[in-house]
Design an enzyme around this catalytic site. Structure first.
Site, PDB file in Angstrom:
ATOM      1  N   TRP A  30       0.864  -1.181   0.000  1.00  0.00           N
ATOM      2  CA  TRP A  30       0.000   0.000   0.000  1.00  0.00           C
ATOM      3  C   TRP A  30       0.904   1.236   0.000  1.00  0.00           C
ATOM      4  O   TRP A  30       1.614   1.499   0.968  1.00  0.00           O
ATOM      5  CB  TRP A  30      -0.912   0.027   1.225  1.00  0.00           C
ATOM      6  N   ASP A  83       9.351   2.983   1.848  1.00  0.00           N
ATOM      7  CA  ASP A  83       8.199   3.755   2.280  1.00  0.00           C
ATOM      8  C   ASP A  83       8.017   3.516   3.777  1.00  0.00           C
ATOM      9  O   ASP A  83       7.471   2.497   4.193  1.00  0.00           O
ATOM     10  CB  ASP A  83       6.970   3.304   1.483  1.00  0.00           C
ATOM     11  N   LYS A 117       2.855  10.611   7.839  1.00  0.00           N
ATOM     12  CA  LYS A 117       2.070  10.266   9.015  1.00  0.00           C
ATOM     13  C   LYS A 117       2.647  10.847  10.307  1.00  0.00           C
ATOM     14  O   LYS A 117       2.430  12.005  10.632  1.00  0.00           O
ATOM     15  CB  LYS A 117       1.866   8.755   9.096  1.00  0.00           C
TER      16      LYS A 117
END
Length: 359
Positions: free
Chosen positions: A56, A158, A187
């Protein structure tokens, strides 16, 4: 326009990863992955991108094309030149009895057969979060980077969910001693504000500049999120939150494994630091006893009891509860969460008809 907070944050991030001193500040993880992939394409001259089949990375453009866990159906063609390989999964191996190195070798043999000779990058999460909290085993990242080197590819990590202390080190790749060519953060870095970052080497940055690299957005280098990012780094380091995540993660994992001993429906407990996963296993052939149904039912019951866990399930691996408490959680809060999860499991199973465990 550059401002003081932007320069200070770039310097602070470069200080955390001295091998990656060039920094671009953006808004979201997906946007940063777009920039990272575009950077890799320009620098290598290739255009093919490889990722994990459980990945993802975002919902736009190349990030979506490199996302295989969910969000692909019904939207027409994805970008050309995107390939996927299976992530190593010790609990549910793709082929029983095959070690991860053999699986990786075989996967890249297939990539080589499909590639047109224009491989640009491999993009990976050190722990695949939405894909079911699948942790890359020790040694895997080093082997993966070697595969990239052999093909002239760049390794993009990532760390949107694993960075900034969550796994027990500031960045998850530190455990393996493997520094990526490009690192993506988001985030936690923004603590709720839209802030992400792309970090890379001097050499890659210089080549990109020489070739006219272009990636601008309305909110590139915004000063307000940069100020928040600076404060996040200050607090993570000041309060030792990475070490705290390691200690609390050990406490949480021990508690989850104790629950595993008490409940046959829990098949696996895995992850690192405060990014853990509980994988359920089916208790029967009835749909209500499937791993997914059990995970969803326990999640819903836990929320009813006051425990917010695994609420965002889009793209989550079937039957896996993703558990990621705040880095500032206390031992008492971890213990309370375990007690509530225990109650949720007990109450969920009490409502199910008695079945025999699936073979």
């Amino acid at each position: 326009m550059l401002s003081g907070p932007v320069v200070d944050l770039a310097e602070a991030l470069a200080g955390l990863v001295p091998q990656l001193p060039k920094v671009m500040l953006l808004s979201t993880g997906g946007e940063a992955n777009e920039a990272a992939i575009k950077l890799a394409k320009l620098v290598t001259g290739g255009w093919e991108v490889v990722g994990f089949a459980q990945s993802w990375h975002g919902m736009t453009g190349m990030a979506a094309s490199a996302t295989y866990k969910a969000g692909r159906h019904g939207y027409g063609p994805m970008a050309a030149g995107c390939f996927a390989i299976p992530a190593p999964n010790a609990y549910r191996p793709r082929f029983a009895g095959v070690d991860w190195q053999t699986e990786l070798d075989d996967a890249f043999d297939l990539i080589d057969r499909q590639s047109t000779g224009n491989l640009a990058a491999f993009i990976a999460e050190p722990i695949l979060s939405s894909g079911g909290v699948i942790e890359l085993p020790a040694g895997y990242l080093a082997a993966l980077k070697q595969k990239c080197i052999e093909r002239g590819m760049l390794l993009i990590l990532d760390e949107a969910q694993t960075g900034m202390g969550r796994t027990g080190t500031m960045f998850a790749f530190e455990r393996d001693g493997v520094v990526p060519d490009i690192l993506v953060l988001s985030k936690t870095l923004g603590a709720g504000l839209p802030l992400s970052a792309v970090l890379t080497t001097d050499q890659i940055s210089q080549t990109a500049d020489d070739r006219g690299f272009l990636f601008y957005t309305t909110h590139v280098n915004d000063p307000l999120p940069a100020m928040v990012g600076l404060k996040v780094i200050e607090i993570v380091r000041r309060d030792g939150l990475a070490a705290r995540a390691a200690a609390l993660g050990d406490r949480l994992k021990r508690g989850l494994r104790a629950l595993q001993q008490n409940y046959d429906c829990i098949g696996d407990v895995r992850g690192r630091g405060l990014l853990l996963g509980v994988e359920f296993r089916a208790l029967g052939r009835n749909e209500n006893h499937s791993a997914r149904a059990l995970s969803d039912a326990v999640t819903d019951r836990a929320l009813h009891l006051g425990l917010s866990s695994n609420i965002v399930r889009t793209g989550a691996s079937d039957g896996v509860m993703r558990i990621a408490p705040p880095l500032t959680a206390t031992e008492d809060e971890i213990d309370l969460g375990l007690d509530l999860l225990d109650a949720a499991l007990e109450q969920t199973l009490e409502q199910l008809p008695r079945v025999h465990a699936a073979e």
